[in-house]
Design a protein around this motif. Structure first.
Motif, PDB file in Angstrom:
ATOM      1  N   ILE A 191       0.839  -1.206   0.000  1.00 26.21           N
ATOM      2  CA  ILE A 191       0.000   0.000   0.000  1.00 26.21           C
ATOM      3  C   ILE A 191       0.874   1.256   0.000  1.00 26.21           C
ATOM      4  O   ILE A 191       0.616   2.221  -0.738  1.00 26.21           O
ATOM      5  CB  ILE A 191      -0.961  -0.007   1.204  1.00 26.21           C
ATOM      6  CG1 ILE A 191      -2.022  -1.096   1.021  1.00 26.21           C
ATOM      7  CG2 ILE A 191      -1.612   1.365   1.381  1.00 26.21           C
ATOM      8  CD1 ILE A 191      -2.899  -1.329   2.246  1.00 26.21           C
ATOM      9  N   ALA A 192       1.918   1.236   0.809  1.00 29.99           N
ATOM     10  CA  ALA A 192       2.827   2.390   0.871  1.00 29.99           C
ATOM     11  C   ALA A 192       3.509   2.623  -0.474  1.00 29.99           C
ATOM     12  O   ALA A 192       3.666   3.764  -0.928  1.00 29.99           O
ATOM     13  CB  ALA A 192       3.869   2.167   1.966  1.00 29.99           C
ATOM     14  N   ALA A 193       3.898   1.541  -1.132  1.00 35.11           N
ATOM     15  CA  ALA A 193       4.565   1.662  -2.433  1.00 35.11           C
ATOM     16  C   ALA A 193       3.597   2.196  -3.487  1.00 35.11           C
ATOM     17  O   ALA A 193       3.956   3.068  -4.294  1.00 35.11           O
ATOM     18  CB  ALA A 193       5.118   0.306  -2.863  1.00 35.11           C
ATOM     19  N   TYR A 194       2.352   1.690  -3.477  1.00 36.34           N
ATOM     20  CA  TYR A 194       1.363   2.174  -4.443  1.00 36.34           C
ATOM     21  C   TYR A 194       1.056   3.662  -4.214  1.00 36.34           C
ATOM     22  O   TYR A 194       0.885   4.427  -5.164  1.00 36.34           O
ATOM     23  CB  TYR A 194       0.074   1.357  -4.346  1.00 36.34           C
ATOM     24  CG  TYR A 194       0.175  -0.036  -4.903  1.00 36.34           C
ATOM     25  CD1 TYR A 194       0.833  -0.291  -6.105  1.00 36.34           C
ATOM     26  CD2 TYR A 194      -0.419  -1.118  -4.246  1.00 36.34           C
ATOM     27  CE1 TYR A 194       0.914  -1.582  -6.617  1.00 36.34           C
ATOM     28  CE2 TYR A 194      -0.355  -2.401  -4.754  1.00 36.34           C
ATOM     29  CZ  TYR A 194       0.317  -2.628  -5.939  1.00 36.34           C
ATOM     30  OH  TYR A 194       0.388  -3.917  -6.451  1.00 36.34           O
ATOM     31  N   ASN A 195       0.960   4.046  -2.953  1.00 37.32           N
ATOM     32  CA  ASN A 195       0.706   5.457  -2.647  1.00 37.32           C
ATOM     33  C   ASN A 195       1.854   6.349  -3.141  1.00 37.32           C
ATOM     34  O   ASN A 195       1.624   7.446  -3.657  1.00 37.32           O
ATOM     35  CB  ASN A 195       0.502   5.653  -1.141  1.00 37.32           C
ATOM     36  CG  ASN A 195      -0.946   5.476  -0.719  1.00 37.32           C
ATOM     37  OD1 ASN A 195      -1.850   6.010  -1.359  1.00 37.32           O
ATOM     38  ND2 ASN A 195      -1.169   4.726   0.344  1.00 37.32           N
ATOM     39  N   ALA A 199      -4.827   5.924 -12.841  1.00 36.04           N
ATOM     40  CA  ALA A 199      -6.059   5.174 -12.583  1.00 36.04           C
ATOM     41  C   ALA A 199      -5.764   3.702 -12.306  1.00 36.04           C
ATOM     42  O   ALA A 199      -6.456   3.051 -11.508  1.00 36.04           O
ATOM     43  CB  ALA A 199      -7.003   5.311 -13.776  1.00 36.04           C
ATOM     44  N   VAL A 200      -4.726   3.174 -12.955  1.00 37.79           N
ATOM     45  CA  VAL A 200      -4.337   1.779 -12.729  1.00 37.79           C
ATOM     46  C   VAL A 200      -3.846   1.600 -11.294  1.00 37.79           C
ATOM     47  O   VAL A 200      -4.231   0.653 -10.600  1.00 37.79           O
ATOM     48  CB  VAL A 200      -3.246   1.351 -13.732  1.00 37.79           C
ATOM     49  CG1 VAL A 200      -2.747  -0.059 -13.424  1.00 37.79           C
ATOM     50  CG2 VAL A 200      -3.764   1.439 -15.154  1.00 37.79           C
ATOM     51  N   VAL A 201      -2.981   2.526 -10.868  1.00 37.81           N
ATOM     52  CA  VAL A 201      -2.452   2.447  -9.500  1.00 37.81           C
ATOM     53  C   VAL A 201      -3.586   2.622  -8.491  1.00 37.81           C
ATOM     54  O   VAL A 201      -3.643   1.928  -7.467  1.00 37.81           O
ATOM     55  CB  VAL A 201      -1.356   3.506  -9.288  1.00 37.81           C
ATOM     56  CG1 VAL A 201      -0.847   3.467  -7.851  1.00 37.81           C
ATOM     57  CG2 VAL A 201      -0.201   3.279 -10.259  1.00 37.81           C
ATOM     58  N   LEU A 236      -7.306  -3.157  -2.516  1.00 39.07           N
ATOM     59  CA  LEU A 236      -6.816  -3.445  -1.166  1.00 39.07           C
ATOM     60  C   LEU A 236      -7.610  -2.664  -0.110  1.00 39.07           C
ATOM     61  O   LEU A 236      -7.216  -2.603   1.062  1.00 39.07           O
ATOM     62  CB  LEU A 236      -5.329  -3.077  -1.063  1.00 39.07           C
ATOM     63  CG  LEU A 236      -4.388  -3.919  -1.933  1.00 39.07           C
ATOM     64  CD1 LEU A 236      -2.955  -3.363  -1.871  1.00 39.07           C
ATOM     65  CD2 LEU A 236      -4.395  -5.375  -1.485  1.00 39.07           C
ATOM     66  N   GLY A 237      -8.733  -2.089  -0.544  1.00 36.60           N
ATOM     67  CA  GLY A 237      -9.602  -1.370   0.379  1.00 36.60           C
ATOM     68  C   GLY A 237      -9.076   0.001   0.752  1.00 36.60           C
ATOM     69  O   GLY A 237      -9.423   0.523   1.824  1.00 36.60           O
ATOM     70  N   GLN A 238      -8.274   0.592  -0.120  1.00 36.08           N
ATOM     71  CA  GLN A 238      -7.649   1.866   0.180  1.00 36.08           C
ATOM     72  C   GLN A 238      -8.027   2.934  -0.849  1.00 36.08           C
ATOM     73  O   GLN A 238      -8.284   2.630  -2.019  1.00 36.08           O
ATOM     74  CB  GLN A 238      -6.123   1.721   0.178  1.00 36.08           C
ATOM     75  CG  GLN A 238      -5.581   0.730   1.182  1.00 36.08           C
ATOM     76  CD  GLN A 238      -5.748   1.214   2.604  1.00 36.08           C
ATOM     77  OE1 GLN A 238      -5.418   2.366   2.915  1.00 36.08           O
ATOM     78  NE2 GLN A 238      -6.217   0.347   3.475  1.00 36.08           N
ATOM     79  N   ALA A 270      -3.655   8.039  -0.744  1.00 32.56           N
ATOM     80  CA  ALA A 270      -3.416   9.023   0.301  1.00 32.56           C
ATOM     81  C   ALA A 270      -3.429  10.436  -0.252  1.00 32.56           C
ATOM     82  O   ALA A 270      -3.897  11.367   0.420  1.00 32.56           O
ATOM     83  CB  ALA A 270      -2.078   8.724   0.986  1.00 32.56           C
ATOM     84  N   ALA A 271      -2.950  10.623  -1.465  1.00 28.35           N
ATOM     85  CA  ALA A 271      -2.922  11.951  -2.053  1.00 28.35           C
ATOM     86  C   ALA A 271      -4.335  12.516  -2.264  1.00 28.35           C
ATOM     87  O   ALA A 271      -4.537  13.713  -2.162  1.00 28.35           O
ATOM     88  CB  ALA A 271      -2.165  11.910  -3.385  1.00 28.35           C
ATOM     89  N   LEU A 272      -5.275  11.609  -2.547  1.00 35.87           N
ATOM     90  CA  LEU A 272      -6.661  12.061  -2.724  1.00 35.87           C
ATOM     91  C   LEU A 272      -7.300  12.338  -1.380  1.00 35.87           C
ATOM     92  O   LEU A 272      -8.099  13.277  -1.242  1.00 35.87           O
ATOM     93  CB  LEU A 272      -7.466  10.996  -3.477  1.00 35.87           C
ATOM     94  CG  LEU A 272      -7.045  10.737  -4.932  1.00 35.87           C
ATOM     95  CD1 LEU A 272      -7.990   9.727  -5.574  1.00 35.87           C
ATOM     96  CD2 LEU A 272      -7.047  12.042  -5.724  1.00 35.87           C
TER      97      LEU A 272
END
Length: 222
Positions: free
Chosen positions: A183-187, A201-203, A210-212, A215-217
């Motif tokens: 999750i941290a890496a995707y963010n 949009a893919v990320v 993953l239910g997230q 964070a930027a949004l």
């Protein structure tokens, strides 16, 4: 008057001889160096052009070999290109083309070798980054999660490639069952991507799965 002229001429001649005896060798060397430098520059430019032409011909032969499914010809031409013209752009391009061919053939060891060569030998940092990214993808295909992560962490990616690196790290970490790290890496990838980038949009979909929410949004209330 004639005597005075002769004396003056002799003095000038003596002065010239003295000057030449003291500095002549140095002047000759300097002139030689300049001439050699000019000739060397022209020779080097010609050599570079010649190398580029030969490398381009080999690159085209590599491309044709992949299109015609000629594995032996591909390996032979690529080997010559890497060994003899490894500093050229064509060598990196051909290695990437070969790597993609081997991926299509599911020949993972051959693909890994091709992408490793690019990541280590390419002169352009962008090509190196592409080589490392594709190498990590091949390692993932072989379920070598630790190796893929080591590839991604061990290469200093240019800024433009860091979002893709972090996205790929998220994929690897998720495969390893390290959900929070993924999750941290995707963010991190989401934040590095431009708001107009379609890959964002893919990320985001990976984070949503993953239910997230990115964070930027969340930070902007979007």
């Amino acid at each position: 008057m004639a005597t005075h002229f002769d004396l003056q001429e002799q003095e000038q001649l003596a002065t010239l001889k003295h000057f030449w005896s003291r500095w002549g060798t140095l002047i000759s060397v300097a002139v030689f160096v300049v001439v050699a430098a000019v000739a060397g520059y022209k020779g080097y430019a010609y050599w570079q052009t010649s190398q580029a032409i030969k490398a381009a011909e080999l690159f085209d032969q590599v491309r044709v070999a992949t299109e015609q499914n000629q594995a032996d010809a591909l390996n032979q031409r690529l080997g010559v290109l890497q060994d003899s013209f490894g500093k050229t752009t064509q060598a990196s391009q051909a290695s990437l083309v070969a790597g993609h061919y081997w991926v299509q053939q599911k020949n993972w060891p051959a693909a890994q070798t091709a992408f490793e060569w690019v990541s280590k030998n390419a002169k352009d940092e962008g090509f190196k980054a592409l080589g490392a990214l594709h190498l990590s993808s091949v390692q993932m295909q072989q379920e070598n999660w630790d190796g893929a992560l080591a590839t991604l962490n061990g290469f200093a990616f240019p800024y433009e490639f860091r979002a893709l690196r972090d996205d790929r790290k998220g994929d690897v970490l998720q495969k390893q069952g390290k959900t929070q790290d993924a999750i941290a890496a995707y963010n991190a990838a989401f934040e590095l991507l431009e708001p107009t980038a379609s890959y964002r949009a893919v990320v985001q979909s990976k984070l949503n799965a993953l239910g997230q929410t990115p964070a930027a949004l969340r930070a902007t209330g979007a």
